[in-house]
Motif scaffolding. Structure first.
Motif, PDB file in Angstrom:
ATOM      1  N   UNK A 105       0.887  -1.343   0.210  1.00  0.00           N
ATOM      2  CA  UNK A 105       0.104  -0.207   0.278  1.00  0.00           C
ATOM      3  C   UNK A 105       0.608   1.358  -0.041  1.00  0.00           C
ATOM      4  N   UNK A 106       2.053   1.315   0.751  1.00  0.00           N
ATOM      5  CA  UNK A 106       2.853   2.247   0.966  1.00  0.00           C
ATOM      6  C   UNK A 106       3.559   2.596  -0.539  1.00  0.00           C
ATOM      7  N   UNK A 107       3.869   1.664  -1.041  1.00  0.00           N
ATOM      8  CA  UNK A 107       4.703   1.576  -2.517  1.00  0.00           C
ATOM      9  C   UNK A 107       3.740   2.188  -3.638  1.00  0.00           C
ATOM     10  N   UNK A 108       2.574   1.622  -3.573  1.00  0.00           N
ATOM     11  CA  UNK A 108       1.613   2.229  -4.517  1.00  0.00           C
ATOM     12  C   UNK A 108       1.177   3.787  -4.033  1.00  0.00           C
ATOM     13  N   UNK A 109       1.272   3.884  -2.943  1.00  0.00           N
ATOM     14  CA  UNK A 109       0.759   5.318  -2.520  1.00  0.00           C
ATOM     15  C   UNK A 109       2.111   6.520  -3.044  1.00  0.00           C
ATOM     16  N   UNK A 110       3.280   5.904  -2.648  1.00  0.00           N
ATOM     17  CA  UNK A 110       4.413   6.715  -3.162  1.00  0.00           C
ATOM     18  C   UNK A 110       5.174   6.139  -4.010  1.00  0.00           C
ATOM     19  N   UNK A 111       5.026   6.012  -5.288  1.00  0.00           N
ATOM     20  CA  UNK A 111       5.695   5.474  -6.155  1.00  0.00           C
ATOM     21  C   UNK A 111       7.010   5.821  -6.457  1.00  0.00           C
ATOM     22  N   UNK A 112       8.093   4.913  -6.392  1.00  0.00           N
ATOM     23  CA  UNK A 112       9.495   5.164  -6.668  1.00  0.00           C
ATOM     24  C   UNK A 112       9.987   6.191  -5.668  1.00  0.00           C
ATOM     25  N   UNK A 113       9.448   6.263  -4.607  1.00  0.00           N
ATOM     26  CA  UNK A 113       9.887   7.162  -3.496  1.00  0.00           C
ATOM     27  C   UNK A 113      10.964   6.241  -2.790  1.00  0.00           C
ATOM     28  N   UNK A 114      10.817   4.826  -2.517  1.00  0.00           N
ATOM     29  CA  UNK A 114      11.582   4.018  -1.960  1.00  0.00           C
ATOM     30  C   UNK A 114      12.513   3.103  -2.537  1.00  0.00           C
ATOM     31  N   UNK A 115      13.486   2.598  -2.023  1.00  0.00           N
ATOM     32  CA  UNK A 115      14.299   1.764  -2.943  1.00  0.00           C
ATOM     33  C   UNK A 115      14.653   0.594  -2.094  1.00  0.00           C
ATOM     34  N   UNK A 116      15.057  -0.655  -2.645  1.00  0.00           N
ATOM     35  CA  UNK A 116      15.379  -1.823  -1.918  1.00  0.00           C
ATOM     36  C   UNK A 116      16.741  -2.238  -2.431  1.00  0.00           C
ATOM     37  N   UNK A 117      17.316  -2.640  -1.502  1.00  0.00           N
ATOM     38  CA  UNK A 117      18.773  -3.032  -1.454  1.00  0.00           C
ATOM     39  C   UNK A 117      18.828  -4.600  -1.755  1.00  0.00           C
ATOM     40  N   UNK A 118      19.875  -5.014  -2.652  1.00  0.00           N
ATOM     41  CA  UNK A 118      20.376  -6.384  -2.734  1.00  0.00           C
ATOM     42  C   UNK A 118      21.735  -6.597  -2.649  1.00  0.00           C
ATOM     43  N   UNK A 119      22.021  -7.676  -2.790  1.00  0.00           N
ATOM     44  CA  UNK A 119      23.622  -8.228  -2.784  1.00  0.00           C
ATOM     45  C   UNK A 119      24.133  -7.977  -4.254  1.00  0.00           C
ATOM     46  N   UNK A 120      23.456  -7.623  -5.109  1.00  0.00           N
ATOM     47  CA  UNK A 120      24.218  -7.368  -6.377  1.00  0.00           C
ATOM     48  C   UNK A 120      23.420  -7.574  -7.381  1.00  0.00           C
ATOM     49  N   UNK A 121      23.637  -6.927  -8.559  1.00  0.00           N
ATOM     50  CA  UNK A 121      22.851  -7.028  -9.917  1.00  0.00           C
ATOM     51  C   UNK A 121      22.787  -8.718 -10.377  1.00  0.00           C
ATOM     52  N   UNK A 122      21.549  -9.052 -10.594  1.00  0.00           N
ATOM     53  CA  UNK A 122      21.513 -10.533 -11.090  1.00  0.00           C
ATOM     54  C   UNK A 122      21.369 -11.305  -9.906  1.00  0.00           C
ATOM     55  N   UNK A 123      21.520 -11.211  -8.738  1.00  0.00           N
ATOM     56  CA  UNK A 123      21.534 -12.170  -7.730  1.00  0.00           C
ATOM     57  C   UNK A 123      20.204 -12.513  -7.375  1.00  0.00           C
ATOM     58  N   UNK A 124      20.066 -13.625  -6.611  1.00  0.00           N
ATOM     59  CA  UNK A 124      18.449 -14.188  -6.356  1.00  0.00           C
ATOM     60  C   UNK A 124      17.668 -13.076  -5.567  1.00  0.00           C
ATOM     61  N   UNK A 125      18.460 -12.317  -4.696  1.00  0.00           N
ATOM     62  CA  UNK A 125      17.980 -11.234  -4.064  1.00  0.00           C
ATOM     63  C   UNK A 125      17.336 -10.073  -4.931  1.00  0.00           C
ATOM     64  N   UNK A 126      18.404  -9.697  -5.950  1.00  0.00           N
ATOM     65  CA  UNK A 126      17.779  -8.837  -6.837  1.00  0.00           C
ATOM     66  C   UNK A 126      16.407  -9.292  -7.538  1.00  0.00           C
ATOM     67  N   UNK A 127      16.485 -10.516  -8.032  1.00  0.00           N
ATOM     68  CA  UNK A 127      15.564 -11.316  -8.795  1.00  0.00           C
ATOM     69  C   UNK A 127      14.073 -11.481  -7.730  1.00  0.00           C
ATOM     70  N   UNK A 128      14.410 -11.605  -6.505  1.00  0.00           N
ATOM     71  CA  UNK A 128      13.221 -11.521  -5.647  1.00  0.00           C
ATOM     72  C   UNK A 128      12.553 -10.108  -5.532  1.00  0.00           C
ATOM     73  N   UNK A 129      13.332  -9.273  -5.667  1.00  0.00           N
ATOM     74  CA  UNK A 129      12.663  -7.909  -5.613  1.00  0.00           C
ATOM     75  C   UNK A 129      11.946  -7.456  -7.106  1.00  0.00           C
TER      76      UNK A 129
END
Length: 329
Positions: free
Chosen positions: A151-175
């Motif tokens: 709900x927060x991310x839809x109310x304020x699109x692109x205001x927030x960012x998510x971190x991962x352990x690197x481009x193309x990692x499982x954590x990136x793709x999880x996001x």
């Protein structure tokens, strides 16, 4: 008569001596491996779950093999630098890799230029553990569950960012999978490993992260991070009160795994000894307890089973990578 027997005994001694010298001149074999320190390359920065698993396993494997196993972190390029180093190492069993779904499935699917072939350039040793991922936020972010975050991310699109352990990692793709399945918009900030990403998350320089459960578990327990949901289809045994993301986003599921690989053409006897030592390490109560702390499911496969697993993972993640439209140089 005595002279004849004496001569015969001398000939037998000479023959035995020659055989011994011949044996000593042979290259090192299964009976002598390992004769020196083994390097276990972790292709990510220290502090992440792959590093945690590697250090726990390395100590017990070293005890079993009678030689120290030194963990060396070679971070960068989403795990490619470390994996490529092992792919190019001498195939003697003394340089091995703590591989993951990133190094042996995702990177080969994502990269335009592929530094190594995940199936042809490595000799599988053992699939060690399967590890859940988790969606965590800094407690300063005023959300308590997945629905509130959406709900927060839809109310304020692109205001927030998510971190991962690197481009193309499982954590990136999880996001990316989370974004595509929920219709939210948030930026991705890649780091050189989970450790540096966690540091910024704990310091509130970034608010959201998809992480491996092992590296976030202590922070979740202490309350310095808030876990919104695990990424597996079932809840994690070590955090039974943390719901699955799938309870809010039906069908959502990702996870990672850790496995040992050696360079291709490593002698079978060395592979067998490494495999046996890995299985014995995983059976150790202290190791099993440590893995259970962060809900890592122990596998301890044969080399052949790991080979089949890698092929299946490449086939499974292909459509996910395509749908996420992730490709890197």
């Amino acid at each position: 008569m005595n002279k004849r027997f004496s001569k015969r005994r001398m000939l037998l001694k000479l023959a035995a001596g020659a055989a011994s010298l011949s044996f000593l001149g042979m290259p090192a074999s299964a009976q002598s491996f390992p004769e020196r320190t083994i390097t276990l390359v972790v292709p990510f920065a220290a502090g992440g779950s792959t590093d945690v698993v590697a250090r726990v396993i390395a100590q017990k494997m070293g005890d079993e093999l009678g030689q120290q196993i030194v963990v060396e972190n070679v971070a960068g390029a989403g795990g490619n630098l470390g994996a490529d180093r092992v792919a190019r190492a001498d195939p003697d069993g003394y340089t091995i890799l703590m591989g993951t779904v990133a190094t042996h499935a995702l990177n080969p699917l994502i990269l335009k230029t592929k530094p190594y072939d995940p199936e042809k350039d490595f000799a599988p040793v053992s699939l060690l553990v399967v590890v859940p991922n988790v969606l965590v936020v800094n407690p300063e972010l005023k959300v308590n569950n997945v629905a509130e975050l959406i709900a927060l991310l839809k109310a304020e699109p692109d205001k927030y960012a998510y971190a991962s352990s690197g481009n193309g990692t499982p954590l990136h793709l999880s996001g990316e999978l989370f974004k595509s399945m929920t219709g939210v918009s948030m930026q991705h900030v890649p780091y050189k490993g989970a450790g540096p990403a966690l540091n910024d998350l704990l310091g509130n320089q970034i608010s959201i992260m998809f992480d491996n459960l092992p590296s976030s578990s202590s922070h979740i327990k202490s309350g310095t991070l808030r876990a919104l949901g695990v990424t597996t289809a079932e809840s994690a045994s070590s955090f039974p009160n943390v719901p699955t993301i799938a309870e809010t986003v039906p069908g959502y599921e990702t996870y990672t795994w850790n496995a040992l690989f050696a360079p291709a053409n490593t002698p079978a006897d060395a592979i067998d000894k490494l495999n046996a030592a890995a299985k014995k390490a995983l059976a150790d109560p202290a190791v099993a307890g440590r893995m259970a702390d962060f809900s890592a499911k122990i596998v301890g496969s044969s080399p052949e089973e790991l080979k089949t697993h890698v092929s299946a993972e490449i086939a499974k993640w292909g459509p996910v990578v395509k749908d996420a439209n992730v490709q890197m140089d």
